[in-house]
Design a protein around this motif. Structure first.
Motif, PDB file in Angstrom:
ATOM      1  N   GLU A   1       0.842  -1.200   0.000  1.00  0.00           N
ATOM      2  CA  GLU A   1       0.000   0.000   0.000  1.00  0.00           C
ATOM      3  C   GLU A   1       0.878   1.251   0.000  1.00  0.00           C
ATOM      4  OE1 GLU A   1      -3.527   2.049   2.723  1.00  0.00           O
ATOM      5  OE2 GLU A   1      -2.898  -0.036   3.079  1.00  0.00           O
ATOM      6  N   PRO A   2       0.610   2.200  -0.903  1.00  0.00           N
ATOM      7  CA  PRO A   2       1.422   3.418  -0.960  1.00  0.00           C
ATOM      8  C   PRO A   2       1.410   4.164   0.371  1.00  0.00           C
ATOM      9  CG  PRO A   2      -0.017   3.263  -2.873  1.00  0.00           C
ATOM     10  CD  PRO A   2      -0.455   2.190  -1.934  1.00  0.00           C
ATOM     11  N   ASN A   3       2.576   4.616   0.800  1.00  0.00           N
ATOM     12  CA  ASN A   3       2.690   5.314   2.076  1.00  0.00           C
ATOM     13  C   ASN A   3       2.901   6.805   1.807  1.00  0.00           C
ATOM     14  OD1 ASN A   3       3.147   6.117   4.720  1.00  0.00           O
ATOM     15  ND2 ASN A   3       4.275   4.254   5.234  1.00  0.00           N
ATOM     16  N   VAL A   4       1.805   7.504   1.579  1.00  0.00           N
ATOM     17  CA  VAL A   4       1.860   8.929   1.267  1.00  0.00           C
ATOM     18  C   VAL A   4       2.338   9.757   2.457  1.00  0.00           C
ATOM     19  CG1 VAL A   4       0.521  10.913   0.446  1.00  0.00           C
ATOM     20  CG2 VAL A   4       0.084   8.634  -0.501  1.00  0.00           C
ATOM     21  N   PRO A   5       1.861   9.489   3.684  1.00  0.00           N
ATOM     22  CA  PRO A   5       2.359  10.251   4.832  1.00  0.00           C
ATOM     23  C   PRO A   5       3.871  10.115   5.032  1.00  0.00           C
ATOM     24  CG  PRO A   5       0.336   9.114   5.421  1.00  0.00           C
ATOM     25  CD  PRO A   5       0.757   8.583   4.085  1.00  0.00           C
ATOM     26  N   ALA A   6       4.409   8.936   4.738  1.00  0.00           N
ATOM     27  CA  ALA A   6       5.852   8.736   4.908  1.00  0.00           C
ATOM     28  C   ALA A   6       6.643   9.597   3.929  1.00  0.00           C
ATOM     29  CB  ALA A   6       6.211   7.265   4.726  1.00  0.00           C
ATOM     30  N   ALA A   7       6.146   9.725   2.701  1.00  0.00           N
ATOM     31  CA  ALA A   7       6.839  10.556   1.718  1.00  0.00           C
ATOM     32  C   ALA A   7       6.828  12.016   2.149  1.00  0.00           C
ATOM     33  CB  ALA A   7       6.190  10.394   0.350  1.00  0.00           C
ATOM     34  N   ALA A   8       5.670  12.477   2.626  1.00  0.00           N
ATOM     35  CA  ALA A   8       5.582  13.856   3.106  1.00  0.00           C
ATOM     36  C   ALA A   8       6.513  14.074   4.294  1.00  0.00           C
ATOM     37  CB  ALA A   8       4.149  14.190   3.480  1.00  0.00           C
ATOM     38  N   ARG A   9       6.543  13.118   5.186  1.00  0.00           N
ATOM     39  CA  ARG A   9       7.406  13.232   6.368  1.00  0.00           C
ATOM     40  C   ARG A   9       8.885  13.209   5.972  1.00  0.00           C
ATOM     41  NH1 ARG A   9       6.451  12.865  12.028  1.00  0.00           N
ATOM     42  NH2 ARG A   9       8.464  13.292  13.031  1.00  0.00           N
ATOM     43  N   MET A  10       9.227  12.386   4.983  1.00  0.00           N
ATOM     44  CA  MET A  10      10.618  12.302   4.528  1.00  0.00           C
ATOM     45  C   MET A  10      11.113  13.638   3.976  1.00  0.00           C
ATOM     46  SD  MET A  10      12.514   9.605   4.961  1.00  0.00           S
ATOM     47  CE  MET A  10      13.733   9.846   3.660  1.00  0.00           C
ATOM     48  N   LEU A  11      10.252  14.362   3.273  1.00  0.00           N
ATOM     49  CA  LEU A  11      10.671  15.665   2.779  1.00  0.00           C
ATOM     50  C   LEU A  11      11.020  16.607   3.929  1.00  0.00           C
ATOM     51  CD1 LEU A  11       9.788  14.726  -0.077  1.00  0.00           C
ATOM     52  CD2 LEU A  11       8.884  17.034  -0.412  1.00  0.00           C
ATOM     53  N   GLU A  12      10.214  16.558   4.991  1.00  0.00           N
ATOM     54  CA  GLU A  12      10.485  17.414   6.150  1.00  0.00           C
ATOM     55  C   GLU A  12      11.742  16.966   6.896  1.00  0.00           C
ATOM     56  OE1 GLU A  12       8.818  20.132   6.598  1.00  0.00           O
ATOM     57  OE2 GLU A  12       7.234  19.694   5.132  1.00  0.00           O
ATOM     58  N   GLU A  13      11.894  15.643   7.074  1.00  0.00           N
ATOM     59  CA  GLU A  13      13.051  15.123   7.807  1.00  0.00           C
ATOM     60  C   GLU A  13      14.357  15.427   7.072  1.00  0.00           C
ATOM     61  OE1 GLU A  13      13.148  13.847  10.759  1.00  0.00           O
ATOM     62  OE2 GLU A  13      11.054  13.345  11.213  1.00  0.00           O
ATOM     63  N   THR A  14      14.361  15.272   5.754  1.00  0.00           N
ATOM     64  CA  THR A  14      15.585  15.553   4.994  1.00  0.00           C
ATOM     65  C   THR A  14      15.874  17.057   4.975  1.00  0.00           C
ATOM     66  OG1 THR A  14      14.262  15.458   2.949  1.00  0.00           O
ATOM     67  CG2 THR A  14      15.526  13.491   3.551  1.00  0.00           C
ATOM     68  N   LYS A  15      14.831  17.859   4.807  1.00  0.00           N
ATOM     69  CA  LYS A  15      15.021  19.320   4.833  1.00  0.00           C
ATOM     70  C   LYS A  15      15.612  19.765   6.168  1.00  0.00           C
ATOM     71  CE  LYS A  15      12.331  23.500   5.426  1.00  0.00           C
ATOM     72  NZ  LYS A  15      10.998  23.960   5.829  1.00  0.00           N
ATOM     73  N   ASN A  16      15.096  19.221   7.269  1.00  0.00           N
ATOM     74  CA  ASN A  16      15.593  19.594   8.592  1.00  0.00           C
ATOM     75  C   ASN A  16      17.052  19.203   8.794  1.00  0.00           C
ATOM     76  OD1 ASN A  16      13.082  20.629   9.225  1.00  0.00           O
ATOM     77  ND2 ASN A  16      12.396  18.779  10.309  1.00  0.00           N
ATOM     78  N   ARG A  17      17.510  18.220   8.018  1.00  0.00           N
ATOM     79  CA  ARG A  17      18.901  17.764   8.111  1.00  0.00           C
ATOM     80  C   ARG A  17      19.784  18.383   7.025  1.00  0.00           C
ATOM     81  NH1 ARG A  17      15.581  14.169  10.257  1.00  0.00           N
ATOM     82  NH2 ARG A  17      16.293  12.720  11.885  1.00  0.00           N
ATOM     83  N   GLY A  18      19.210  19.294   6.219  1.00  0.00           N
ATOM     84  CA  GLY A  18      20.018  20.015   5.237  1.00  0.00           C
ATOM     85  C   GLY A  18      20.071  19.394   3.862  1.00  0.00           C
ATOM     86  N   LEU A  19      19.028  18.656   3.474  1.00  0.00           N
ATOM     87  CA  LEU A  19      18.993  18.029   2.155  1.00  0.00           C
ATOM     88  C   LEU A  19      17.646  18.306   1.494  1.00  0.00           C
ATOM     89  CD1 LEU A  19      20.456  15.993   0.170  1.00  0.00           C
ATOM     90  CD2 LEU A  19      19.080  14.202   1.272  1.00  0.00           C
ATOM     91  N   LEU A  20      17.669  18.718   0.227  1.00  0.00           N
ATOM     92  CA  LEU A  20      16.444  18.953  -0.536  1.00  0.00           C
ATOM     93  C   LEU A  20      16.235  17.814  -1.529  1.00  0.00           C
ATOM     94  CD1 LEU A  20      16.750  22.775  -1.335  1.00  0.00           C
ATOM     95  CD2 LEU A  20      15.705  21.665   0.658  1.00  0.00           C
ATOM     96  N   ILE A  21      15.061  17.177  -1.471  1.00  0.00           N
ATOM     97  CA  ILE A  21      14.704  16.114  -2.398  1.00  0.00           C
ATOM     98  C   ILE A  21      13.322  16.425  -2.967  1.00  0.00           C
ATOM     99  CG2 ILE A  21      16.097  14.399  -1.170  1.00  0.00           C
ATOM    100  CD1 ILE A  21      13.479  13.279   0.007  1.00  0.00           C
ATOM    101  N   GLY A  22      12.864  15.596  -3.896  1.00  0.00           N
ATOM    102  CA  GLY A  22      11.529  15.755  -4.458  1.00  0.00           C
ATOM    103  C   GLY A  22      10.691  14.521  -4.195  1.00  0.00           C
TER     104      GLY A  22
END
Length: 430
Positions: free
Chosen positions: A368-389
């Protein structure tokens, strides 16, 4: 300041023009592969303005070429006049394409390039029937939205063409997903044949396909699929268009064009994004008889303008001089192997080629697609200094497309952040 700008943005920009992050950022400075926002925070860039800033930022050779053109005082003349840099770049792209007797038409974007290719194919074949791939994305214009096989990006059901969609580009959720490569290709080709025989009037104009689906989550079929499909298309006289807007210029590492992995030469290729490194440039390269098929006059106001041509020529030189295709292969292998070794329960699949990597996230123990995890990953990586899509049919795929100049140390830095963010996301959503 950011809150004020966000409020102003929402007041005057359309609601469908989405922004990343719970607290969107304003980029005010960039150098190499790093970007700094208006709050002074610096990030390692693993998305490159949606794979557009292919060389990174503040590249002297590209800046110098653009400034040299600006110093002439000529930013624009239109294609009603001869433009030497346009002719010279077209000659290079025609040769690089491998398409026999190729000609080139420059546009301002990938959407416009794909729209032009559609218009050429339908005119050449005298048919408004088009085939496209499921889960595909080809642009924002009226014609390209019509051939986009991803509901999340299909803004209108109205269409200037009649479209049928075929299987093959997105294997993870395909009904043929469990088949071995050869059988998968056979099944997709049989589907193409069936669609041609049953759902069309026979005189189809073209099939348009991305070698690696960009917005669709960097999904890709086994090598050889499009060669097998083209054998069927050739029997019907149907043109094959390879959408290289994201896959071109060596980004996949193993080849200069994404379609080369399939051992086939298309009738047309479209390109944009990375060629300009931020400058507005796109285009179509096609067999001469196809590109010449218009019976009316036409031109492009801004397509192929001298400034974009100067910058794009410098980009091509930089790719060659710094062997960036090989760098994409090496850095891509480093990221792919590292992400696969992380063995996160959130990750269903790590896929891609070169510096086009998709990470499909699922709810652990399911598909099952994990949409909340993808949204959370963007925030977690941004907070650690990395920009992803992110992208994919369900918005559950992380998209990694760093500048092609990414170093080994930067790749490892980004990889460490991604692995750490996956652990944090899993813990937070468990």
């Amino acid at each position: 300041m950011t809150d004020e700008l966000l409020a102003r943005h929402r007041a005057v920009m359309p609601s469908w023009m989405s922004l990343l992050y719970e607290e969107p950022i304003e980029i005010v400075h960039a150098h190499d592969r790093r970007m700094t926002d208006s709050q002074g925070r610096t990030y390692l860039d693993f998305f490159a303005g949606v794979l557009t800033n292919s060389m990174g930022y503040d590249v002297a050779e590209i800046g110098d070429a653009v400034r040299k053109q600006l110093d002439t005082g000529i930013l624009h003349t239109s294609t009603l006049y001869l433009i030497r840099s346009q002719v010279e770049l077209a000659e290079r792209i025609a040769k690089l394409s491998g398409i026999p007797d190729a000609k080139v038409f420059f546009t301002n974007s990938g959407s416009e390039a794909n729209d032009t290719a559609l218009m050429l194919a339908t005119q050449y074949r005298r048919s408004n029937q088009v085939l496209a791939m499921r889960n595909s994305y080809h642009g924002r214009s009226f014609g390209t939205v019509a051939i986009t096989g991803n509901r999340g990006w299909s803004a209108s059901a109205l269409s200037p063409v009649k479209v049928n969609y075929v299987h093959g580009g997105y294997r993870y959720r395909s009904p043929f997903r469990d088949l071995p490569d050869a059988a998968y290709i056979d099944a997709c080709v049989a589907d193409l044949q069936d669609v041609l025989d049953t759902a069309t009037a026979g005189d189809v104009a073209c099939l348009i396909a991305e070698p690696i689906q960009g917005v669709g989550g960097f999904s890709l079929p086994p090598d050889g699929l499009f060669r097998a499909m083209k054998e069927v298309l050739d029997a019907y006289g149907v043109l094959f268009i390879s959408d290289e807007v994201q896959t071109g210029w060596g980004r996949t590492g193993e080849h200069f064009w994404g379609i080369e992995a399939h051992g086939v030469t298309p009738d047309m290729m479209t390109f944009a994004k990375g060629l300009g490194n931020g400058l507005a440039v796109g285009g179509v390269v096609a067999r001469g008889e196809v590109l010449d098929c218009f019976q009316a006059q036409s031109f492009s106001t801004f397509g192929g303008n001298p400034v974009s041509m100067a910058g794009a020529t410098a980009v091509l030189d930089y790719i060659k001089d710094h062997n960036l295709q090989a760098n994409c292969a090496a850095r891509g292998a480093q990221l792919l192997s590292g992400l696969q070794a992380a063995n996160s329960p959130l990750v269903a699949e790590v896929r891609g080629k070169g510096l086009m990597i998709g990470v499909e996230l699922i709810k652990p123990g399911t598909t099952e697609p994990n949409v909340p995890a993808a949204a959370r990953m963007l925030e977690e990586t941004k907070n650690r200094g990395l920009l992803i899509g992110k992208g994919g049919l369900h918005g559950n795929v992380l998209r990694l497309g760093p500048p092609m100049t990414l170093t080994a140390d930067e790749a490892q830095e980004g990889l460490n952040i991604l692995v750490d963010a996956l652990k944090a996301t899993h813990a937070a959503l468990a």
